[in-house]
Design a protein around this motif. Structure first.
Motif, mmCIF file in Angstrom:
data_model
loop_
_atom_site.group_PDB
_atom_site.id
_atom_site.type_symbol
_atom_site.label_atom_id
_atom_site.label_comp_id
_atom_site.label_asym_id
_atom_site.label_seq_id
_atom_site.Cartn_x
_atom_site.Cartn_y
_atom_site.Cartn_z
ATOM 1 N N TRP A 104 22.874 29.425 2.214
ATOM 2 C CA TRP A 104 22.379 27.842 2.414
ATOM 3 C C TRP A 104 24.239 27.424 3.450
ATOM 4 O O TRP A 104 24.643 27.048 3.285
ATOM 5 N N PHE A 105 23.674 27.365 5.086
ATOM 6 C CA PHE A 105 24.247 26.801 5.843
ATOM 7 C C PHE A 105 23.584 25.981 6.806
ATOM 8 O O PHE A 105 22.899 25.626 7.156
ATOM 9 N N ASP A 106 24.925 24.979 5.906
ATOM 10 C CA ASP A 106 24.253 23.525 6.553
ATOM 11 C C ASP A 106 24.450 22.288 7.615
ATOM 12 O O ASP A 106 25.884 22.191 7.722
ATOM 13 N N LEU A 107 24.407 22.459 9.281
ATOM 14 C CA LEU A 107 25.305 22.114 10.265
ATOM 15 C C LEU A 107 25.922 20.526 9.640
ATOM 16 O O LEU A 107 26.887 20.028 9.916
ATOM 17 N N TYR A 108 25.250 19.360 8.868
ATOM 18 C CA TYR A 108 25.771 18.450 8.326
ATOM 19 C C TYR A 108 27.146 18.173 8.411
ATOM 20 O O TYR A 108 27.359 17.366 8.455
ATOM 21 N N SER A 109 26.482 19.550 6.880
ATOM 22 C CA SER A 109 28.032 18.864 6.032
ATOM 23 C C SER A 109 29.561 19.609 6.311
ATOM 24 O O SER A 109 30.310 19.768 5.886
ATOM 25 N N TYR A 110 29.404 20.433 7.482
ATOM 26 C CA TYR A 110 30.601 20.645 8.780
ATOM 27 C C TYR A 110 31.368 19.687 9.055
ATOM 28 O O TYR A 110 31.185 20.005 10.780
ATOM 29 N N SER A 111 31.520 18.390 8.368
ATOM 30 C CA SER A 111 31.945 17.173 8.922
ATOM 31 C C SER A 111 32.880 17.503 10.610
ATOM 32 O O SER A 111 33.450 16.149 10.802
ATOM 33 N N GLU A 112 33.789 18.403 9.703
ATOM 34 C CA GLU A 112 34.695 18.559 10.695
ATOM 35 C C GLU A 112 34.908 18.735 12.410
ATOM 36 O O GLU A 112 35.464 19.140 13.175
ATOM 37 N N THR A 113 33.645 19.440 12.070
ATOM 38 C CA THR A 113 33.226 19.997 13.394
ATOM 39 C C THR A 113 32.160 19.203 14.653
ATOM 40 O O THR A 113 32.486 18.357 13.947
ATOM 41 N N THR A 114 32.595 19.494 15.952
ATOM 42 C CA THR A 114 31.712 18.613 16.814
ATOM 43 C C THR A 114 30.160 18.855 16.228
ATOM 44 O O THR A 114 29.640 17.938 16.613
ATOM 45 N N GLY A 115 30.178 19.574 16.069
ATOM 46 C CA GLY A 115 28.022 20.141 15.760
ATOM 47 C C GLY A 115 28.225 18.561 14.652
ATOM 48 O O GLY A 115 27.233 18.269 14.455
ATOM 49 N N GLY A 116 28.592 18.736 13.945
ATOM 50 C CA GLY A 116 28.549 18.243 12.419
ATOM 51 C C GLY A 116 28.253 17.217 12.960
ATOM 52 O O GLY A 116 27.587 15.924 12.452
ATOM 53 N N LYS A 117 29.377 15.969 13.487
ATOM 54 C CA LYS A 117 29.838 15.071 13.997
ATOM 55 C C LYS A 117 28.673 14.037 14.890
ATOM 56 O O LYS A 117 27.455 13.181 14.315
ATOM 57 N N ILE A 118 27.571 15.341 15.828
ATOM 58 C CA ILE A 118 26.542 14.940 16.181
ATOM 59 C C ILE A 118 25.523 14.509 15.542
ATOM 60 O O ILE A 118 25.057 13.779 16.130
ATOM 61 N N ILE A 119 25.340 15.646 14.653
ATOM 62 C CA ILE A 119 24.344 15.718 13.457
ATOM 63 C C ILE A 119 23.995 14.023 12.983
ATOM 64 O O ILE A 119 23.135 13.616 12.702
ATOM 65 N N ALA A 120 25.242 14.091 12.651
ATOM 66 C CA ALA A 120 25.613 12.964 12.039
ATOM 67 C C ALA A 120 25.590 11.332 12.664
ATOM 68 O O ALA A 120 24.787 10.558 11.785
ATOM 69 N N HIS A 121 25.641 12.175 13.502
ATOM 70 C CA HIS A 121 25.419 10.376 14.608
ATOM 71 C C HIS A 121 23.948 9.995 14.748
ATOM 72 O O HIS A 121 23.588 9.567 14.753
ATOM 73 N N LEU A 122 23.057 11.302 14.780
ATOM 74 C CA LEU A 122 21.449 11.201 15.169
ATOM 75 C C LEU A 122 20.936 10.639 14.293
ATOM 76 O O LEU A 122 19.745 10.147 13.939
ATOM 77 N N ASN A 123 21.375 11.489 13.041
ATOM 78 C CA ASN A 123 20.712 11.126 12.095
ATOM 79 C C ASN A 123 20.756 9.839 11.236
ATOM 80 O O ASN A 123 19.713 9.584 11.124
ATOM 81 N N ASN A 124 21.534 9.511 11.483
ATOM 82 C CA ASN A 124 21.587 7.474 10.928
ATOM 83 C C ASN A 124 21.015 6.978 11.638
ATOM 84 O O ASN A 124 20.280 5.638 11.358
#
Length: 486
Positions: A104-124
Motif C-alpha cells: 500500500w503506497f498512499d501519497l497522501y500519507s507521506y505528509s512531510e513530502t511536498t507531494g503529500g502537502k499538495i494532495i492534502a490541500h487539494l483533497n480539502n
C-alpha cells in the motif's frame, strides 16, 4: 517529450503550457522543494487488511523487511473520499488471490513530502466542494456539476496536473523501477511515470471519460466499453475538435474493479438473497456514507422510512458512517430515537468482523451502526457487510460498480451520473434516484415487492458469468506484464 506540452501526440497551446509551469511554481513556493531528498522506505503489516487480503504498508523510514521484487505489487493511491481506497482494496485483494504481495503506497500519507502537502490541500478543497454542492443547489448547478463533468474533461487540465505531479516523485526514488505498480488515482500514476517506473497501470475510476485521469506512459484501464471508447479517442477533451487517439496498448477495457472475496462468493451470496426473497425473510439494507460525508439530509429521510419496517421485523438496517462520527451525531440529532435503537460498533474492529460473519450464517434483526476512526476499517467494513446485504443504498460512485443490488441516490458531481447509467444498464442496480421522493419510492418497491430485487440478483449472476466483475484481476495481470503487452 514534456507531458504537459504534448499529450498523446496532441500539442498543447503555449498559454496552457505556461499556465502549467505557473501552477507548478505556485505549489513549489507554497509547499517547498524536496526534489533533492531521498526518502527511505520501510515495510509494515497493515493490521486491518493483512488478515483478509495480505496488505503491507510502505512507510517512511528504514525497515528490516524489503519489498519482494519477485512477488510484490505496489498499489499507488491517495485518500480522497472512499472510492480510490475502495479500488485499491479490490486490486490488492485480486493480487493476493493470485499469489502476490500487495504493498500500500498512499501519497497522501507521506505528509512531510511536498507531494503529500499538495494532495492534502487539494483533497480539502474537493471535500469542501462536495459538501457545498449538497447544501447549495446553485453552487452545484453552476459550478460543481460543470467542473466534475466538463472542467475535468479538458486536455488542458491534464497538462497542469502533469506538471504538478512532477513534484510528487521524490518519494518514489527508493522503489524498484521494474516493480509492478497499479495506481488507483491518476496522480500516483503520473508521478510513477515521471519517476521512471516501467510497469505502471493507471486504473481509471468512474464511467465518464475525463482528461483528468490520463497518465501518458502508463497502461490505462477502464471498467466499461463506453469509457474505453471515450478515452481511446480523447472524445470531447478539446471541445468538438477531433484529437489524435491513444495508441494500441495504451488502454484496455477490463471490467469492474471488484475484490476477489466478493467475486468468489458472488453466486452463493446471490442465491442466499434469492432464498430470503422467496421465503419472505427479513430484508437487509446497507446505507453507506461517502468519504466526503455529504448527503446527510437524504440519509435522514431514508432512515425515517426504514425504521417502521425494522420495528415490524420486515427489515434490518446497517449504517456505515465510515470515519465520520459527526455524521452519526447529526443523524441522531435529527432522529433522536435512533440513539437507543441501534447496536453500535464504534472503533471495535473485532466486534464488526464477528457481526459480519454472523450475518452470513444466521438470521439477524435490528439496526447496526458502524464507525471506525481507522480509515481501512471504515472502508473495508462496507465490503464485509455487503455480502450479507440485500439492498445497498449509495451514491453512484465506485460502489455503483459492485455486484450487490443497489438503490442509487442523487450523485455528488456530474461524473458520477454515468456510474448509475452503467449499473442500471447491466441491471445490478437502480436508475439514479434524483430526489428523496424517488429514492423512497424505489425503497418501497424493493421492500414491499419481490420483482425488482429478484431481477437484480439474477442479473448479477449473469454478468458474473461473462466476466463483468473481473477488472481487478486483469489490471494486476497487465501490471505484471508491463508495457510488453503493447
Amino acid at each position: 517529450m514534456d507531458k504537459s506540452k504534448v499529450i498523446f501526440g496532441n500539442e498543447m497551446p503555449r498559454r496552457v503550457y505556461k499556465k502549467s509551469i505557473k501552477v507548478k511554481n505556485k505549489y513549489l513556493k507554497k509547499f517547498g522543494d524536496d526534489s533533492n531528498i531521498t526518502y527511505n522506505l520501510g515495510i509494515e503489516d497493515n493490521k486491518t487488511l493483512k488478515p483478509f487480503i495480505g496488505v503491507k504498508n510502505i512507510v517512511l523510514g528504514e525497515g528490516k523487511e524489503a519489498i519482494d521484487t519477485n512477488k510484490g505489487i505496489v498499489i499507488g493511491n491517495i485518500r480522497m473520499g472512499f472510492g480510490h481506497y475502495r479500488i485499491s482494496m479490490a486490486i490488492a485483494s485480486a493480487a493476493y488471490s493470485m499469489g502476490y504481495t500487495p504493498y500500500w503506497f498512499d501519497l497522501y500519507s507521506y505528509s512531510e513530502t511536498t507531494g503529500g502537502k499538495i494532495i492534502a490541500h487539494l483533497n480539502n478543497l474537493y471535500s469542501l466542494g462536495s459538501r457545498l454542492s449538497q447544501k447549495y443547489s446553485l453552487f452545484n448547478k453552476f459550478y460543481w456539476e460543470p467542473l466534475n463533468s466538463e472542467g475535468f474533461r479538458k486536455l488542458s487540465y491534464n497538462a497542469m496536473d502533469q506538471k504538478v505531479s512532477e513534484l510528487m516523485t521524490p518519494i518514489y526514488k527508493d522503489l524498484p523501477k521494474d516493480i509492478p505498480f497499479v495506481a488507483t488515482h491518476v496522480w500516483p500514476a503520473q508521478a510513477a511515470v515521471h519517476a521512471g517506473l516501467t510497469k505502471v497501470v493507471n486504473a481509471i475510476p468512474d464511467n465518464w471519460p475525463m482528461a483528468l485521469h490520463l497518465a501518458e506512459g502508463s497502461i490505462h484501464t477502464t471498467q466499461t466499453p463506453s469509457s474505453y471508447l471515450g478515452y481511446k479517442t480523447l472524445r470531447g477533451m478539446n471541445g468538438k475538435r477531433i484529437l489524435k487517439p491513444m495508441s494500441e496498448g495504451d488502454i484496455y477495457e477490463v471490467g469492474h474493479y471488484i475484490d476477489h472475496e466478493l467475486v468468489a462468493n458472488l453466486d452463493s451470496d446471490c442465491e442466499k438473497r434469492l432464498h430470503r426473497i422467496k421465503n419472505k425473510r427479513v430484508k437487509r439494507i446497507l446505507l453507506t456514507v461517502g468519504g466526503a460525508g455529504a448527503q446527510k439530509e437524504i440519509f435522514v429521510e431514508i432512515i425515517r422510512k426504514i425504521m417502521p419496517f425494522v420495528c415490524a421485523e420486515k427489515a434490518v438496517l446497517y449504517i456505515n458512517v465510515g470515519d465520520h462520527k459527526n455524521v452519526w451525531q447529526g443523524l441522531c440529532e435529527e432522529i433522536p430515537e435512533l440513539t437507543n435503537a441501534a447496536e453500535k460498533y464504534f472503533d471495535d474492529w473485532a466486534k464488526t468482523c464477528d457481526f459480519t460473519e454472523k450475518a452470513l450464517k444466521q438470521e439477524i434483526s435490528g439496526i447496526h451502526v458502524f464507525y471506525h476512526e481507522d480509515i481501512f476499517a471504515a472502508v473495508y467494513a462496507t465490503n464485509l457487510l455487503m455480502r450479507s446485504t440485500d439492498i445497498t443504498i449509495t451514491k453512484p460512485s465506485e460502489l455503483a460498480f459492485y455486484p450487490v443490488p443497489k438503490i442509487l441516490i442523487k450523485r455528488v458531481g456530474g461524473h458520477e451520473a454515468w456510474g448509475a447509467v452503467r449499473s442500471a444498464e447491466i441491471g445490478d442496480g437502480s436508475i439514479e434516484c434524483d430526489t428523496v421522493e424517488e429514492t423512497l419510492q424505489m425503497l418501497d418497491l424493493m421492500l414491499e415487492e419481490d420483482e425488482i430485487l429478484t431481477m437484480l440478483c439474477k442479473n448479477i449472476i449473469k454478468a458474473n458469468k461473462i466476466g463483468i466483475y473481473n477488472g481487478a484481476y486483469r489490471a494486476v495481470e497487465l501490471a505484471i506484464k508491463g508495457r510488453e503487452t503493447k
